[in-house]
Scaffold this motif. Sequence first.
Motif, PDB file in Angstrom:
ATOM      1  N   SER A 191       1.186  -7.002  22.229  1.00 10.91           N
ATOM      2  CA  SER A 191      -0.118  -7.353  21.673  1.00 10.91           C
ATOM      3  C   SER A 191      -0.911  -6.069  21.498  1.00 10.91           C
ATOM      4  O   SER A 191      -0.451  -4.989  21.828  1.00 10.91           O
ATOM      5  N   GLY A 192      -2.116  -6.195  20.947  1.00  5.60           N
ATOM      6  CA  GLY A 192      -2.979  -5.032  20.767  1.00  5.60           C
ATOM      7  C   GLY A 192      -2.969  -4.511  19.349  1.00  5.60           C
ATOM      8  O   GLY A 192      -2.420  -5.140  18.442  1.00  5.60           O
ATOM      9  N   THR A 193      -3.608  -3.394  19.141  1.00  2.00           N
ATOM     10  CA  THR A 193      -3.678  -2.773  17.817  1.00  2.00           C
ATOM     11  C   THR A 193      -3.268  -1.311  17.946  1.00  2.00           C
ATOM     12  O   THR A 193      -3.155  -0.797  19.048  1.00  2.00           O
ATOM     13  N   LEU A 194      -3.042  -0.665  16.826  1.00  2.00           N
ATOM     14  CA  LEU A 194      -2.580   0.725  16.845  1.00  2.00           C
ATOM     15  C   LEU A 194      -3.757   1.704  16.811  1.00  2.00           C
ATOM     16  O   LEU A 194      -4.794   1.430  16.215  1.00  2.00           O
ATOM     17  N   LEU A 195      -3.555   2.833  17.431  1.00  2.00           N
ATOM     18  CA  LEU A 195      -4.582   3.871  17.446  1.00  2.00           C
ATOM     19  C   LEU A 195      -4.819   4.418  16.046  1.00  2.00           C
ATOM     20  O   LEU A 195      -3.882   4.614  15.277  1.00  2.00           O
ATOM     21  N   GLN A 196      -6.076   4.667  15.711  1.00  3.16           N
ATOM     22  CA  GLN A 196      -6.359   5.355  14.453  1.00  3.16           C
ATOM     23  C   GLN A 196      -7.654   6.156  14.592  1.00  3.16           C
ATOM     24  O   GLN A 196      -8.336   6.085  15.614  1.00  3.16           O
ATOM     25  N   GLU A 197      -7.964   6.888  13.559  1.00  5.62           N
ATOM     26  CA  GLU A 197      -9.177   7.716  13.555  1.00  5.62           C
ATOM     27  C   GLU A 197     -10.377   6.807  13.845  1.00  5.62           C
ATOM     28  O   GLU A 197     -10.457   5.680  13.355  1.00  5.62           O
ATOM     29  N   HIS A 198     -11.330   7.302  14.599  1.00  4.89           N
ATOM     30  CA  HIS A 198     -12.352   6.436  15.185  1.00  4.89           C
ATOM     31  C   HIS A 198     -13.199   5.697  14.156  1.00  4.89           C
ATOM     32  O   HIS A 198     -13.482   4.498  14.321  1.00  4.89           O
ATOM     33  N   ARG A 199     -13.627   6.372  13.104  1.00  5.39           N
ATOM     34  CA  ARG A 199     -14.504   5.678  12.150  1.00  5.39           C
ATOM     35  C   ARG A 199     -13.769   4.589  11.393  1.00  5.39           C
ATOM     36  O   ARG A 199     -14.301   3.501  11.154  1.00  5.39           O
ATOM     37  N   ALA A 200     -12.526   4.874  11.013  1.00  4.41           N
ATOM     38  CA  ALA A 200     -11.731   3.852  10.334  1.00  4.41           C
ATOM     39  C   ALA A 200     -11.504   2.666  11.275  1.00  4.41           C
ATOM     40  O   ALA A 200     -11.609   1.501  10.880  1.00  4.41           O
ATOM     41  N   TRP A 201     -11.217   2.976  12.543  1.00  2.00           N
ATOM     42  CA  TRP A 201     -11.035   1.902  13.536  1.00  2.00           C
ATOM     43  C   TRP A 201     -12.270   1.027  13.619  1.00  2.00           C
ATOM     44  O   TRP A 201     -12.179  -0.197  13.625  1.00  2.00           O
ATOM     45  N   ARG A 202     -13.430   1.661  13.651  1.00  3.45           N
ATOM     46  CA  ARG A 202     -14.680   0.922  13.816  1.00  3.45           C
ATOM     47  C   ARG A 202     -14.871  -0.077  12.665  1.00  3.45           C
ATOM     48  O   ARG A 202     -15.276  -1.223  12.877  1.00  3.45           O
ATOM     49  N   ARG A 203     -14.585   0.395  11.459  1.00  2.00           N
ATOM     50  CA  ARG A 203     -14.713  -0.512  10.303  1.00  2.00           C
ATOM     51  C   ARG A 203     -13.757  -1.696  10.427  1.00  2.00           C
ATOM     52  O   ARG A 203     -14.119  -2.843  10.172  1.00  2.00           O
ATOM     53  N   ASN A 204     -12.525  -1.416  10.811  1.00  2.00           N
ATOM     54  CA  ASN A 204     -11.540  -2.488  10.926  1.00  2.00           C
ATOM     55  C   ASN A 204     -11.892  -3.454  12.057  1.00  2.00           C
ATOM     56  O   ASN A 204     -11.761  -4.670  11.919  1.00  2.00           O
ATOM     57  N   ALA A 205     -12.347  -2.884  13.161  1.00  2.00           N
ATOM     58  CA  ALA A 205     -12.691  -3.722  14.307  1.00  2.00           C
ATOM     59  C   ALA A 205     -13.868  -4.639  13.976  1.00  2.00           C
ATOM     60  O   ALA A 205     -13.931  -5.792  14.425  1.00  2.00           O
ATOM     61  N   THR A 206     -14.779  -4.133  13.150  1.00  2.00           N
ATOM     62  CA  THR A 206     -15.911  -4.956  12.735  1.00  2.00           C
ATOM     63  C   THR A 206     -15.422  -6.120  11.866  1.00  2.00           C
ATOM     64  O   THR A 206     -15.884  -7.253  11.999  1.00  2.00           O
ATOM     65  N   ARG A 207     -14.468  -5.853  10.988  1.00  2.00           N
ATOM     66  CA  ARG A 207     -13.897  -6.925  10.159  1.00  2.00           C
ATOM     67  C   ARG A 207     -13.153  -7.962  11.005  1.00  2.00           C
ATOM     68  O   ARG A 207     -13.149  -9.151  10.685  1.00  2.00           O
ATOM     69  N   TYR A 208     -12.505  -7.497  12.073  1.00  2.00           N
ATOM     70  CA  TYR A 208     -11.725  -8.419  12.916  1.00  2.00           C
ATOM     71  C   TYR A 208     -12.591  -9.541  13.467  1.00  2.00           C
ATOM     72  O   TYR A 208     -12.123 -10.675  13.637  1.00  2.00           O
ATOM     73  N   ALA A 254       4.019  -1.761  26.119  1.00  3.37           N
ATOM     74  CA  ALA A 254       2.885  -1.122  26.803  1.00  3.37           C
ATOM     75  C   ALA A 254       1.541  -1.753  26.448  1.00  3.37           C
ATOM     76  O   ALA A 254       1.234  -1.996  25.287  1.00  3.37           O
ATOM     77  N   ALA A 255       0.749  -2.003  27.479  1.00  4.38           N
ATOM     78  CA  ALA A 255      -0.616  -2.489  27.341  1.00  4.38           C
ATOM     79  C   ALA A 255      -0.699  -3.897  26.748  1.00  4.38           C
ATOM     80  O   ALA A 255      -1.780  -4.333  26.344  1.00  4.38           O
ATOM     81  N   GLY A 256       0.422  -4.610  26.698  1.00  5.94           N
ATOM     82  CA  GLY A 256       0.400  -5.991  26.237  1.00  5.94           C
ATOM     83  C   GLY A 256      -0.359  -6.877  27.214  1.00  5.94           C
ATOM     84  O   GLY A 256      -0.394  -6.615  28.409  1.00  5.94           O
ATOM     85  N   VAL A 257      -0.984  -7.928  26.675  1.00  7.93           N
ATOM     86  CA  VAL A 257      -1.717  -8.876  27.519  1.00  7.93           C
ATOM     87  C   VAL A 257      -1.045 -10.235  27.374  1.00  7.93           C
ATOM     88  O   VAL A 257      -0.976 -10.786  26.283  1.00  7.93           O
ATOM     89  N   VAL A 258      -0.540 -10.752  28.477  1.00  6.74           N
ATOM     90  CA  VAL A 258       0.221 -12.002  28.468  1.00  6.74           C
ATOM     91  C   VAL A 258      -0.670 -13.108  29.018  1.00  6.74           C
ATOM     92  O   VAL A 258      -0.897 -13.197  30.216  1.00  6.74           O
ATOM     93  N   LEU A 259      -1.206 -13.939  28.101  1.00  5.59           N
ATOM     94  CA  LEU A 259      -2.123 -14.991  28.540  1.00  5.59           C
ATOM     95  C   LEU A 259      -1.406 -16.300  28.830  1.00  5.59           C
ATOM     96  O   LEU A 259      -1.868 -17.080  29.646  1.00  5.59           O
ATOM     97  N   SER A 260      -0.271 -16.557  28.137  1.00  8.06           N
ATOM     98  CA  SER A 260       0.417 -17.840  28.281  1.00  8.06           C
ATOM     99  C   SER A 260       1.869 -17.606  28.692  1.00  8.06           C
ATOM    100  O   SER A 260       2.387 -16.501  28.569  1.00  8.06           O
TER     101      SER A 260
END
Lengths: 341, 341, 341
Positions: free
Chosen positions: A305-322, A289-295
């Motif tokens: 592909s993608g990432t797993l759902l998590q609590e919003h603030r924790a997600w924000r911190r991780n997404a910033t690190r990404y 589900a929700a995979g993105v096939v570029l090649s």
Amino acid sequence: MAPTAHTLSQLAERFGLGLHGDGQTTIAGVGTLARAGAGELSFLANPRYRSELAHTQASAVVLRPGDAVASPVPCLIASDPYVAFARIAALFDPRQPPAAGTHASAVIDPSARIAADAHIGAFVSIGARSVVEAGAIVGAGCVIGEDCAIGAGSELVARVTLVTRVRIGQRVLIHPGAVLGADGFGLARDGGRWIKVPQLGGVVIGDDCEIGANTTIDRGALDDTVLEEDVRLDNQIQIAHNVRIGAHTAMAGCVGVAGSTRIGRNCLIAGAVGINGHIEICDNVVVHAAGVVLSSITEPGEYASGTLLQEHRAWRRNATRYKHLDELARKLAALAKESER
Amino acid sequence: MAPTAHTLSQLAERFGLGLHGDGQTTIAGVGTLARAGAGELSFLANPRYRSELAHTQASAVVLRPGDAVASPVPCLIASDPYVAFARIAALFDPRQPPAAGTHASAVIDPSARIAADAHIGAFVSIGARSVVEAGAIVGAGCVIGEDCAIGAGSELVARVTLVTRVRIGQRVLIHPGAVLGADGFGLARDGGRWIKVPQLGGVVIGDDCEIGANTTIDRGALDDTVLEEDVRLDNQIQIAHNVRIGAHTAMAGCVGVAGSTRIGRNCLIAGAVGINGHIEICDNVVVHAAGVVLSSITEPGEYASGTLLQEHRAWRRNATRYKHLDELARKLAALAKESER
Amino acid sequence: MAPTAHTLSQLAERFGLGLHGDGQTTIAGVGTLARAGAGELSFLANPRYRSELAHTQASAVVLRPGDAVASPVPCLIASDPYVAFARIAALFDPRQPPAAGTHASAVIDPSARIAADAHIGAFVSIGARSVVEAGAIVGAGCVIGEDCAIGAGSELVARVTLVTRVRIGQRVLIHPGAVLGADGFGLARDGGRWIKVPQLGGVVIGDDCEIGANTTIDRGALDDTVLEEDVRLDNQIQIAHNVRIGAHTAMAGCVGVAGSTRIGRNCLIAGAVGINGHIEICDNVVVHAAGVVLSSITEPGEYASGTLLQEHRAWRRNATRYKHLDELARKLAALAKESER
């Protein structure tokens, strides 16, 4: 006309199933384990629902051999209970095919050819040189353009549009709001403005395909957009021009496939997957589900592909690190090298 | 009426192209390098298809100067072969515009004004005070509400809905199933229930826009939702209320744009991109497929988000780590600090 | 008929609002802070637009107590200015409900029952045993199948399809292109081919729901697909078979929900979110834009997934590293262990 009742013995014999318990149990309908009542048959296929078996009020259940012992009611035994249930449930579908004939309001081009036993509903328009074959159903509000063909036994439920040069095979089922044969999205940039690239191809839909509500399949630019036989598309799927989808491939809702991509046979594309243009996906590929096939995908298997759902603030911190993941990996490599010294 | 044939010399002169080989070669149609046959013209623009040139059965090919030497057949030479091919292919489009006039089944409000040479198809309804300008085509099954306007030379292919206060410019092409001018999604929370915020604005579509099948463009809450000239939208795009899209911007299928966002000119938004509400994207921005735009973009350039597809089990392990990426980065920083001592 | 004008004093009294400034100010329309002119009322709710207050040409503004001092014009004071504005703006909606009665072109099955004061528009077809209750509006081009019911005061704007066994509550608003009651996507794999699992359930829509343009809601396989009261769905949302959505939950555009999932009450699902099948989401959950929900959510709160947009080349490097994130985390753990020695 009410569907007829059947005994469990009759059903077991008709569909080649095992039988545990009273074969004279009468079945007049179908239902879920949680909701079926007296006179209804249910089924257990997905283990997720096994806990509901003990409390079912159904008169009988279709299930796997290993589950029979846990059933409080008579059972039909099948190696694939979902397939067996699908076949049996069809006996209890109350829908009647509409009567043959063309509704008085329909507008049909004199050069179109409609089989005598086809059904053409209210407010249908059919364009020049189009053909509706034996037993086909074109429901209310469908618009069939020029040079289209609808094969024997196919059904356009209602409000389906075939724009132009769309050829539908036999026993195809198309749900309301689907649009087949609209122009592909072909543009060329010319001095800061877009010019339209003429879309001259068609759409070819193989036998036994199913196409969901509000799904769109564009006509090819030059060649055709093609669905091979037994392709199953859910609702709100977008298939761009010149895509080819192999036989028996199924796609869940909201998938988008960009232009000129070829997808193999027996693929399973989960909901909301996005597939790039001008690539190839081989046979027997599963995309989660929700995979993105570029090649292109050249090996059968399961992909995501993608990432797993998590609590919003924790997600924000991780997404910033990404956004700095490469830098982080380089730092780690440097540190590892240093520690080796 | 079959399209006329043209010689290569005639095409070269008409479109200002170079010519290599026999100018008397006759062209009566167009096709891909792989499928075109005798009498057909093909093209080579995307280098991905260069390998097909050597084996083409086309009678001639449009290509860049540098590719001419590799062509086994006569060539038309263009700096942009895709643009040149688009112009030539239009000569071979067999579609004829429908005849002027209003179909007998159409239901038109007495206060609507329809140009004498417009075409109004079967089962079209047109509401009070709406206007259809010269040469416009309103195909079968379209519903035009009140206070709408369709500019000269525009075409609503079939089953398009303009709900209310939708003004379409000139030479606009709208594909089946598109819905323009439905209420924006305006809700206010009042004591645990939703109340509807009236949607009173309209939709304004500039000249030369194209709008894909089953695309939706909501009316503004108070002001209008606006597409400037030459905006090109593919299928199944959702444009929320009060969005403004700058001239010459193109969006591929399945894009969603939330309310009150402004998108600049000459942007390219790839398929399945999601764009947040109440933000601004400047001119000349490219967003790659399935990107999610949460904040304003103030610098031209190419942008992306998301992760790459991989084998499902490996993806699962990585996605699980992502939930702790910030922690991982902190650990690395601590380790680096320690190793500095 | 032009909407009537109201004085600020009248509006303050009618809606229980505070008043600052000249109560005799006359209001004959509504508009945004940036565009409203003389005789128009505007509002300030989203702090993002506070800078526009000083320059507004509106004759009055609805705002929070704390913002009144900054207003250059008379104000109505509300604790929730958006709610207050929504109520007032409804006074200025020029739309008139269409006249009662059935258009001459409509095709209605003899066994259907239509309330005397309902409105049935042009090119509507209504199937056997369906019911349209008092004051309901079925706009042009709608297709209502068999065994459907449309509750009192509900409106199907235009070109809505109810396929079969769809029961709509009271005061429900459904926008063009929506398809309710199409077959769920039920397939069983049988020896390399798909067989269709009959879809025998219906769709039940509670009172006061709103359903957006081109949204699709499939009928259940055996039980019904259910929206409880006051559920609000934006455009192009896909709700699969047997989903249940709790009261007062709202979903923005392009959301997809897979089969048999249960979503709680008072949830807010942002645009382009994807929700897996056979899971449960509890009450009071917020999922941020483009989030992918693979597993059940058992705690109220805000959730998100995905990564942030960045410049394309930097993104590419980071996305490449993500494919090895687990390995990276393992290396870091090993290094940390080593440094502890």
